[in-house]
Design an enzyme around this catalytic site. Structure first.
Site, mmCIF file in Angstrom:
data_model
loop_
_atom_site.group_PDB
_atom_site.id
_atom_site.type_symbol
_atom_site.label_atom_id
_atom_site.label_comp_id
_atom_site.label_asym_id
_atom_site.label_seq_id
_atom_site.Cartn_x
_atom_site.Cartn_y
_atom_site.Cartn_z
ATOM 1 N N SER A 99 0.835 -1.193 0.000
ATOM 2 C CA SER A 99 0.000 0.000 0.000
ATOM 3 C C SER A 99 0.882 1.259 0.000
ATOM 4 C CB SER A 99 -0.957 -0.037 1.196
ATOM 5 O OG SER A 99 -1.978 0.898 1.040
ATOM 6 N N ASP A 112 -8.690 -6.059 -4.933
ATOM 7 C CA ASP A 112 -8.316 -4.885 -4.124
ATOM 8 C C ASP A 112 -9.393 -3.814 -4.279
ATOM 9 O OD1 ASP A 112 -7.065 -2.471 -3.118
ATOM 10 O OD2 ASP A 112 -5.142 -3.513 -3.268
ATOM 11 N N HIS A 133 -7.191 -5.776 -0.239
ATOM 12 C CA HIS A 133 -6.102 -4.807 -0.191
ATOM 13 C C HIS A 133 -5.028 -5.260 0.793
ATOM 14 C CE1 HIS A 133 -3.914 -1.182 -0.636
ATOM 15 N NE2 HIS A 133 -4.094 -0.810 0.625
#
Ligand SMILES: *[C@@H]1O[C@H](CO)[C@@H](O)[C@H](O)[C@H]1NC(C)=O
Ligand SMILES: *[C@@H]1O[C@H](CO)[C@@H](O)[C@H](O)[C@H]1NC(C)=O
Ligand SMILES: *[C@@H]1O[C@H](CO)[C@@H](O)[C@H](O)[C@H]1NC(C)=O
Ligand SMILES: *[C@@H]1O[C@H](CO)[C@@H](O)[C@H](O)[C@H]1NC(C)=O
Ligand SMILES: *[C@@H]1O[C@H](CO)[C@@H](O)[C@H](O)[C@H]1NC(C)=O
Ligand SMILES: *[C@@H]1O[C@H](CO)[C@@H](O)[C@H](O)[C@H]1NC(C)=O
Ligand SMILES: *[C@@H]1O[C@H](CO)[C@@H](O)[C@H](O)[C@H]1NC(C)=O
Ligand SMILES: *[C@@H]1O[C@H](CO)[C@@H](O)[C@H](O)[C@H]1NC(C)=O
Ligand SMILES: *[C@@H]1O[C@H](CO)[C@@H](O)[C@H](O)[C@H]1NC(C)=O
Ligand SMILES: *[C@@H]1O[C@H](CO)[C@@H](O)[C@H](O)[C@H]1NC(C)=O
Ligand SMILES: [Ca+2]
Length: 570
Positions: A201, A435, A481
């Site tokens: 991320s 995601d 995610h």
């Protein structure tokens, strides 16, 4: 005089190289291992800031490394940038026992606006004999995030904090951390210290920030779902809200949930195996149409967040909202600005808010999207309180102006990785197919940008093969995610990425497919392999053998012409 002095120091260093964790883990030993202050121009290390403590038999577990029991020395110290009053940056470095040290360094990154992940990422290096470090970026403490430091006053960014967050802090962490590691374990100048990175991320963006700039920093970077192409990535978080506003329709979370469930059910078999996992979101995008869901009944129990039990049928308005979100941002001329999440991903950005007075669902401004606009575009806070007057064209303007303003800091989409490649660096890049926070196509776009930038004269297959020699991208079936996904619990997750990277760097074992494990659900513990882009997964008729196939129609579905943006978008 000078040569003698050096000799004495070298002899002393050899003689006193600590052999146990207890010997290693003292303020005095750590102080003596600090790099000389002139080691990096403009940096002064504060030797009196050293702290050390031993941690023994600590049990650690994570999605990102196998469970283990670890012992290590926790060292922290501070440094400052010359010429900035009151500046202080903290580093925390965990050291394995000398007998467990395997000549490795690991830098770790953060998430959201955090530049580190506290103590959750550092064990990932300790289990492989790597000294492992994190930085506080100079934001005030390890638990202070960049957003708390980026605004000095309304209208005035803290440019030092911006550059630290963007890329400078990580370069300093690696440079100082590697030198400190060499010193404390007494490595000679010819002994190799392998250097690695692991982050997802924002941590993925931080990884790319170094790979794009520095050739000699790391031998291998493990990068998940990076929040790069910053102005696009952050602004697109508001797209779902603007769809709802523009169409003036606010579906309840239950309705979005049903759309996701039905999409999973419909697209699961497209990968050749009905196992509850959509491994081919590309085929789902091409061959499945959610308009078939109009009229489907939904029902959800009352939630603990105060919303009542819900039921009804999916309306054409709700399906139009969801389909427009899936189509991605277009401007008022119908030109494409960006792309969206893959079908089967949750509609997190679209989440609505229940008003118990009116009994209706309404706008809930996405936090990350709103924060980017408030903090780095408007420069007057960290929450956006209104989207009044904001249109698809406004989003496009924010994206393009942000691209200009942050091109050399947060944008992080420089596609020429020649220095890193020339130095022999390797990248293992992965991204969940489902995601819901960073579009999977964002990672595909960057891989393709690097391919076409670095191998412009080669055919598609030849350039893909050349790039795959050192930079490989894998999409993770069913994953959300930076984590497995409860909605598709039978999906695999690549938990051993750093081990795979170490084998690649140190032993030349190319991860033709990426090692992964089912971490929950009915097949928990099962090993699965992930296909490397541009090959796509397809289960053979036996339902057991995974094939990685070349499918031009699927490959093409990941490519978007961002014709609303008058510049190349890497
Ligand atoms: C750590 O575990 C090892 C092996 O089980 C044991 O011998 C040792 O005593 C433990 N150390 C501490 C401080 O608990
Ligand atoms: C490492 O040291 C710092 C500074 O003393 C401390 O705040 C932190 O809690 C320590 N972490 C562990 C895991 O011991
Ligand atoms: C910026 O302006 C907002 C709104 O007027 C105010 O609430 C906030 O305190 C200001 N922030 C700073 C850092 O001055
Ligand atoms: C979607 O599926 C999950 C199980 O994966 C279930 O708990 C949930 O209730 C379903 N949602 C709807 C709206 O049917
Ligand atoms: C889905 O089907 C509807 C109704 O047949 C059609 O209007 C629409 O264009 C289709 N959408 C896509 C993305 O194929
Ligand atoms: C649907 O909700 C209404 C109240 O809004 C309730 O009266 C009805 O029993 C619910 N139906 C089902 C099938 O849950
Ligand atoms: C709920 O709706 C009422 C009536 O329109 C409004 O006054 C109130 O501000 C709304 N509450 C929230 C949290 O938006
Ligand atoms: C923040 O800045 C924006 C853009 O200049 C402005 O429209 C908005 O009113 C400001 N917000 C506050 C709370 O001052
Ligand atoms: C590229 O390679 C794939 C196999 O990996 C093959 O199916 C395809 O035909 C090749 N394309 C060209 C243009 O050679
Ligand atoms: C691959 O994953 C399996 C578990 O699925 C694990 O046992 C094995 O050690 C992993 N391989 C590497 C290189 O880490
Ligand atoms: Ca499947």
């Amino acid at each position: 005089m000078r040569p003698t002095h050096l000799l004495t120091l070298a002899a002393l260093a050899t003689a006193t190289t600590p052999s146990t964790l207890t010997d290693l883990c003292t303020d005095t030993v750590a102080q003596a291992a600090l790099p000389a202050s002139e080691f990096i121009q403009g940096i002064t290390i504060d030797p009196s800031s050293i702290t050390t403590n031993i941690v023994t038999n600590s049990s650690v577990s994570s999605n990102d490394y196998p469970s283990a029991t670890i012992s290590y020395c926790n060292v922290t110290f501070a440094y400052s940038h010359d010429g900035i009053a009151g500046d202080q940056v903290l580093l925390e470095i965990w050291l394995p026992a000398p007998s467990a040290f395997q000549n490795r360094w690991l830098s770790t990154g953060g998430g959201g606006y955090a530049i580190n992940s506290g103590s959750s990422s550092l064990p990932g290096g300790i289990i492989y004999g790597a000294a492992s470090g994190m930085t506080d970026g100079g934001f005030g403490s390890f638990s202070k995030q960049a957003d708390s430091a980026l605004l000095l006053a309304n209208g005035t960014l803290n440019y030092e904090a911006l550059y630290m967050f963007a890329y400078k802090a990580h370069h300093e962490l690696s440079t100082l951390g590697k030198a400190f590691t060499r010193n404390i374990y007494g490595l000679t100048s010819t002994e190799k210290l392998y250097a690695y990175y692991q982050g997802c991320s924002e941590g993925g963006r931080e990884g790319w920030s170094q790979v794009q700039r520095y050739g000699d920093e790391w031998d291998g970077a493990v990068i998940g779902a990076p929040a790069f192409r910053w102005s696009f990535q952050q602004t697109q978080h508001l797209y779902s809200n603007i769809v709802e506003k523009t169409l003036n329709h606010y579906p309840s979370p239950c309705e979005f949930d049903l759309i996701v469930n039905e999409t999973i059910t419909a697209c699961d078999p497209l990968d050749g195996k009905t196992d509850g996992v959509v491994a081919r979101t590309d085929l789902c995008l091409l061959d499945y149409n959610i308009t078939t869901l109009i009229g489907k009944p939904y029902t959800c129990a009352a939630s603990s967040f105060g919303s009542p039990a819900q039921n009804g049928t999916l309306s054409s308005e709700t399906i139009e909202v969801a389909q427009t979100i899936l189509n991605g941002l277009h401007d008022s001329n119908g030109k494409r600005v960006y792309f969206s999440y893959q079908p089967s991903a949750a509609f997190d950005d679209a989440e609505t808010q229940y008003n118990s007075t009116t009994g209706t669902w309404g706008l809930d401004i996405d936090q990350l999207g709103g924060e980017y606009i408030a903090l780095l575009v408007n420069k007057n806070g960290t929450t956006l309180s209104s989207l009044d007057g904001v249109t698809y064209d406004t989003l496009k303007e924010w994206i393009i102006s942000g691209m200009l303003e942050y091109y050399s800091t947060l944008q992080t989409s420089w596609p020429d990785l020649t220095p890193f490649h020339s130095a022999g660096g390797k990248v293992l890049h992965y991204h969940g197919d489902a995601d819901y926070s960073i579009p999977t196509a964002s990672s595909v776009r960057f891989w393709e940008s690097v391919r076409s930038t670095m191998y412009p004269k080669e055919s598609y297959n030849a350039s893909a093969e050349a790039l795959n020699d050192w930079y490989r991208l894998y999409t993770v079936p069913g994953a959300g995610h930076c984590a497995p996904n409860d909605a598709m619990p039978n999906g695999p997750w690549p938990q051993t990425n750093l081990a795979v990277m170490i084998e690649w760097v140190e032993k030349g074992v190319v991860p033709t497919t990426l090692n992964a494990t089912v971490l929950q659900g009915e097949n928990e513990g099962q090993n699965q392999q992930l296909c490397a882009w541009p090959l796509r997964p397809l289960w053979a008729d036996d339902g057991e053998t995974l094939e990685c196939v070349y499918d031009q129609r699927s490959i093409d579905s990941w490519h978007y012409d961002l014709d609303a943006v008058p510049l190349p978008v890497y």
